[in-house]
Design a protein around this motif. Structure first.
Motif, PDB file in Angstrom:
ATOM      1  N   LEU A  17       0.560  14.681 -13.055  1.00 48.75           N
ATOM      2  CA  LEU A  17       0.516  13.850 -11.855  1.00 48.75           C
ATOM      3  C   LEU A  17       0.661  12.394 -12.275  1.00 48.75           C
ATOM      4  O   LEU A  17      -0.001  11.955 -13.214  1.00 48.75           O
ATOM      5  CB  LEU A  17      -0.823  14.019 -11.129  1.00 48.75           C
ATOM      6  CG  LEU A  17      -1.095  15.384 -10.512  1.00 48.75           C
ATOM      7  CD1 LEU A  17      -2.523  15.438  -9.975  1.00 48.75           C
ATOM      8  CD2 LEU A  17      -0.099  15.664  -9.408  1.00 48.75           C
ATOM      9  N   ALA A  18       1.519  11.664 -11.590  1.00 43.21           N
ATOM     10  CA  ALA A  18       1.719  10.243 -11.874  1.00 43.21           C
ATOM     11  C   ALA A  18       1.497   9.454 -10.592  1.00 43.21           C
ATOM     12  O   ALA A  18       1.988   9.834  -9.530  1.00 43.21           O
ATOM     13  CB  ALA A  18       3.122   9.996 -12.416  1.00 43.21           C
ATOM     14  N   PHE A  61       0.878  11.341  -5.284  1.00 46.94           N
ATOM     15  CA  PHE A  61       1.303  11.307  -6.673  1.00 46.94           C
ATOM     16  C   PHE A  61       2.656  12.002  -6.775  1.00 46.94           C
ATOM     17  O   PHE A  61       3.002  12.808  -5.927  1.00 46.94           O
ATOM     18  CB  PHE A  61       0.325  12.098  -7.559  1.00 46.94           C
ATOM     19  CG  PHE A  61      -1.044  11.497  -7.696  1.00 46.94           C
ATOM     20  CD1 PHE A  61      -1.408  10.842  -8.860  1.00 46.94           C
ATOM     21  CD2 PHE A  61      -1.977  11.605  -6.673  1.00 46.94           C
ATOM     22  CE1 PHE A  61      -2.682  10.308  -9.007  1.00 46.94           C
ATOM     23  CE2 PHE A  61      -3.247  11.073  -6.809  1.00 46.94           C
ATOM     24  CZ  PHE A  61      -3.605  10.409  -7.974  1.00 46.94           C
ATOM     25  N   SER A  62       3.387  11.704  -7.837  1.00 49.75           N
ATOM     26  CA  SER A  62       4.537  12.551  -8.133  1.00 49.75           C
ATOM     27  C   SER A  62       4.055  13.593  -9.131  1.00 49.75           C
ATOM     28  O   SER A  62       3.166  13.324  -9.948  1.00 49.75           O
ATOM     29  CB  SER A  62       5.706  11.741  -8.710  1.00 49.75           C
ATOM     30  OG  SER A  62       5.382  11.209  -9.967  1.00 49.75           O
ATOM     31  N   VAL A  63       4.601  14.781  -9.046  1.00 48.27           N
ATOM     32  CA  VAL A  63       4.257  15.837  -9.992  1.00 48.27           C
ATOM     33  C   VAL A  63       5.530  16.203 -10.739  1.00 48.27           C
ATOM     34  O   VAL A  63       6.598  16.347 -10.144  1.00 48.27           O
ATOM     35  CB  VAL A  63       3.597  17.054  -9.306  1.00 48.27           C
ATOM     36  CG1 VAL A  63       4.520  17.718  -8.316  1.00 48.27           C
ATOM     37  CG2 VAL A  63       3.091  18.054 -10.328  1.00 48.27           C
ATOM     38  N   GLY A 114       9.613  18.801 -19.734  1.00 50.19           N
ATOM     39  CA  GLY A 114      11.054  18.577 -19.807  1.00 50.19           C
ATOM     40  C   GLY A 114      11.562  17.564 -18.801  1.00 50.19           C
ATOM     41  O   GLY A 114      12.695  17.102 -18.906  1.00 50.19           O
ATOM     42  N   GLU A 115      10.754  17.201 -17.814  1.00 45.99           N
ATOM     43  CA  GLU A 115      11.134  16.177 -16.840  1.00 45.99           C
ATOM     44  C   GLU A 115      10.436  14.887 -17.223  1.00 45.99           C
ATOM     45  O   GLU A 115       9.234  14.881 -17.424  1.00 45.99           O
ATOM     46  CB  GLU A 115      10.676  16.548 -15.428  1.00 45.99           C
ATOM     47  CG  GLU A 115      11.307  17.768 -14.852  1.00 45.99           C
ATOM     48  CD  GLU A 115      10.756  18.075 -13.459  1.00 45.99           C
ATOM     49  OE1 GLU A 115       9.644  17.622 -13.139  1.00 45.99           O
ATOM     50  OE2 GLU A 115      11.441  18.773 -12.716  1.00 45.99           O
ATOM     51  N   GLU A 116      11.178  13.805 -17.343  1.00 51.60           N
ATOM     52  CA  GLU A 116      10.535  12.533 -17.650  1.00 51.60           C
ATOM     53  C   GLU A 116      10.104  11.816 -16.389  1.00 51.60           C
ATOM     54  O   GLU A 116       9.074  11.175 -16.349  1.00 51.60           O
ATOM     55  CB  GLU A 116      11.488  11.650 -18.455  1.00 51.60           C
ATOM     56  CG  GLU A 116      11.609  12.111 -19.869  1.00 51.60           C
ATOM     57  CD  GLU A 116      12.048  11.004 -20.771  1.00 51.60           C
ATOM     58  OE1 GLU A 116      11.876   9.833 -20.413  1.00 51.60           O
ATOM     59  OE2 GLU A 116      12.571  11.323 -21.835  1.00 51.60           O
ATOM     60  N   ARG A 117      10.920  11.898 -15.384  1.00 57.67           N
ATOM     61  CA  ARG A 117      10.644  11.216 -14.131  1.00 57.67           C
ATOM     62  C   ARG A 117      11.305  12.013 -13.031  1.00 57.67           C
ATOM     63  O   ARG A 117      12.285  12.693 -13.253  1.00 57.67           O
ATOM     64  CB  ARG A 117      11.204   9.803 -14.187  1.00 57.67           C
ATOM     65  CG  ARG A 117      10.692   8.930 -13.097  1.00 57.67           C
ATOM     66  CD  ARG A 117      11.036   7.495 -13.360  1.00 57.67           C
ATOM     67  NE  ARG A 117      10.730   6.754 -12.151  1.00 57.67           N
ATOM     68  CZ  ARG A 117      10.927   5.509 -11.977  1.00 57.67           C
ATOM     69  NH1 ARG A 117      11.451   4.796 -12.942  1.00 57.67           N
ATOM     70  NH2 ARG A 117      10.635   4.915 -10.871  1.00 57.67           N
ATOM     71  N   GLY A 118      10.791  11.919 -11.871  1.00 59.90           N
ATOM     72  CA  GLY A 118      11.363  12.682 -10.769  1.00 59.90           C
ATOM     73  C   GLY A 118      10.329  13.612 -10.212  1.00 59.90           C
ATOM     74  O   GLY A 118       9.261  13.189  -9.823  1.00 59.90           O
TER      75      GLY A 118
END
Length: 108
Positions: free
Chosen positions: A10-11, A65-67, A71-75
């Motif tokens: 979570l970001a 939050f973004s989850v 393998g995913e850096e952002r998105g």
């Protein structure tokens, strides 16, 4: 993806270019009959007292939050997070979240 169980992150983003904090979680994601993703999870590892203070502050400001997944850096996708008393996190997809929140600080 109909179902995923594993690690996620979570970001909490202050804006489109500044991430204030990231939290690793164990997560299970499922897609409901209308195609919306729903998930449950737990912090992995559990938060220490300083991390807990930051988490509570961000949750009070805005629980979106973004989850992302390995393998995913952002998105990833945006979710609204609700934390139960036992620490279980419920994440509900928030595709209509516009990235803004009303935040009021009492400085008196």
């Amino acid at each position: 993806m109909d179902r995923f169980a594993g690690q996620g992150r979570l970001a909490w983003w202050a804006n489109h270019s500044m991430c204030l904090e990231m939290y690793d979680i164990d997560i299970t994601v499922a897609v409901d009959p209308i195609g919306r993703r729903r998930a449950t999870g737990r912090h992995a590892p559990a938060l220490d007292s300083m991390q807990r203070e930051g988490w509570d502050f961000l949750m009070e400001m805005d629980p979106h939050f973004s989850v992302t997944f390995p393998g995913e850096e952002r998105g990833g996708f945006m979710v609204r997070v609700v934390e139960a008393e036992d620490g279980t996190l419920t994440l509900t997809e928030a595709p209509d979240w516009d990235g803004s929140a009303n935040v009021t600080f009492d400085l008196t």
